[in-house]
Design an enzyme around this catalytic site. Structure first.
Site, short mmCIF file in Angstrom:
data_model
loop_
_atom_site.label_atom_id
_atom_site.label_comp_id
_atom_site.label_asym_id
_atom_site.label_seq_id
_atom_site.Cartn_x
_atom_site.Cartn_y
_atom_site.Cartn_z
CB CYS A 25 -0.92 -0.10 1.19
SG CYS A 25 -1.86 -1.37 1.53
CG HIS A 54 -0.50 3.62 4.42
ND1 HIS A 54 -0.42 2.08 3.91
CD2 HIS A 54 0.07 3.23 5.79
CE1 HIS A 54 -0.10 1.53 4.88
NE2 HIS A 54 0.17 2.04 5.89
#
Ligand code: CA
Length: 448
Positions: free
Chosen positions: A74, A130
């Site tokens: 990710c 993130h």
């Protein structure tokens, strides 16, 4: 009186120029799904559940047969998307744990939002970030005017405060979550679109679905009751909720007359997670080999579409390999932002390819690096890849599943590709942003 009239005239003229200016710059919507498998959209052959809204982007626009993420996990993938540079250029390779304070997209990097703001774009990021949790790494420090979502790698879909991953944030403050998170992210996106009347906008919709945790609304679980495998059923429900949410965003664009003035990209940040440690969610990547965490096609080749009604062909399949790094230069091109050599971008403006003015990009190779024992390079239809102890040279045009190693018959070519990869990697600094789990003394936990 004369002066007042004159200033009104000047103001009106200025407004007209601003409106015309705005009209010439398309809005840009970048939709990212999280851990969506290659095989899990209708246009890629998904049969056990339907994704009509995601499919509509491929049918109303272009479908990239070889559309890639820059990483098989990710956070590095997102660093590549938003910077337009291989994240390896700044030593960014792994996923952080929640609360890893020093960790994120280095402030030396500029994001696509930073770039588009210089052209007068209003910018928003909704969903999963993130890319750092410190104030200076927060989305609103990285070119985004607005943010709603969470700063870590995953989040509970129903609770505003996830014990493992922190609070839902609205801007820089703790926010509320009054509905399923996927719906809440879409709702923010729709409201943002509604608010933009005179200014072009860039909307980054980073849905965390269908990443773990496996949580779906009851009515969607019922819709997926044809699927007997429990994990697949929940996954299907999450993807269908995502699809409906994307449908709401597309409808909002349509209802506001913006569909023909909006360039939309859709992609998954990495391939479906199938193996231990990858946070498996019931996804499928077939006919591709491998999983999230691996540089086989299943880890990096993703559902990837672009739509701009009235400007780009509809329903065309593009075979030229493209990569998420290309989104930033393409967005800059349509926004009238001149990209500069000192930005050291790795992506290319896709517009000539998208408009059908060319079949090929001025690029011969794409590169990937993950950990100390995985690398990949794609050259035309060929790919040289190493995944731990397994490696090979594959003719992807004939062997999309990477089954037949052709190294023996094309050894000099394989060596040449490896030399090119070595040359590319020689310019990369040491990896400083490894997965938190790789640091000694920390438990691995699920890779996000
Ligand atoms: Ca992901």
């Amino acid at each position: 009186m004369k002066n007042i009239s004159l200033s009104i005239l000047v103001a009106l003229a200025f407004a007209a120029v601003s409106a015309a200016h705005a009209a010439t710059k398309p809005n840009i919507v970048l939709i990212v799904a999280d851990d969506l498998g290659y095989a899990d959209v209708g246009v890629h052959g998904c049969k056990d559940f339907a994704t009509p809204n995601i499919d509509s982007l491929a049918k109303g626009g272009l479908q990239f047969a070889s559309g890639y993420a820059t990483s098989a996990v990710c956070a590095p993938s997102r660093a590549g998307i938003l910077s337009g540079r291989y994240q390896d250029r700044f030593g960014f390779q792994g996923n952080p744990k929640h609360g890893a304070s020093d960790w994120g997209l280095p402030t030396s990097e500029r994001t696509i939002a930073d770039r588009l703001k210089t052209a007068g774009y209003k910018t928003a990021a909704f969903g999963k970030w993130h890319l750092g949790e410190k104030p200076e790494l927060h989305p609103m420090s990285r070119g985004f005017d607005e943010f709603f979502g969470f700063l870590g790698g995953m989040h509970d879909y129903f609770k505003a405060n996830d014990p493992g991953w922190g609070a839902i944030m609205d801007g820089r403050q703790t926010g509320e979550l009054n509905e399923y998170l996927t719906f809440a992210i879409a709702k923010k996106g729709c409201a943002f679109i509604e608010q933009q009347k005179s200014q072009p906008f860039f909307l980054y919709l980073a849905f965390n679905a269908p990443h773990q945790p496996a949580q779906a609304p009851e009515d969607y679980l019922k819709k997926a009751s044809n699927i007997t495998d429990k994990r697949r059923q929940t996954y299907a429900a999450m993807v269908m909720a995502l699809d409906d949410s994307i449908g709401r965003v597309l409808k909002t664009l349509r209802d506001n007359g913006l569909e023909e003035n909006t360039l939309i990209f859709f992609m998954s940040d990495n391939g479906g997670p199938l193996i231990k440690g990858s946070a498996p969610n019931g996804s499928r990547n077939d006919p591709l080999r491998g999983s999230k965490l691996q540089l086989w096609e299943g880890g990096i080749r993703v559902p990837f579409f672009a739509q701009w009604k009235g400007h780009l062909p509809a329903g065309k399949i593009v075979s030229e390999p493209i990569i998420s790094l290309d989104i930033l230069p393409t967005a800059c091109a349509v926004a009238g932002v001149e990209t500069k050599p000192e930005w050291k971008l790795d992506g290319l403006n896709l517009m000539p390819l998208l408009e059908g003015k060319t079949e090929h990009l001025a690029r011969t190779e794409l590169f990937w690096k993950f950990g100390s024992d995985q690398f990949a390079v794609r050259n035309g239809g060929w790919k040289l890849v190493k995944v731990h102890a397994d490696k090979g040279l594959f003719d992807l045009d004939k062997d999309i599943s990477e089954k037949v190693d052709r190294t023996a018959e094309r050894a000099p070519f394989a060596q040449e590709l490896k030399a090119h990869w070595d040359g590319w990697d020689a310019k990369n600094p040491a990896v400083t942003l490894k997965a938190a789990a790789e640091k000694p003394g920390q438990s691995a936990g699920p890779e996000q």
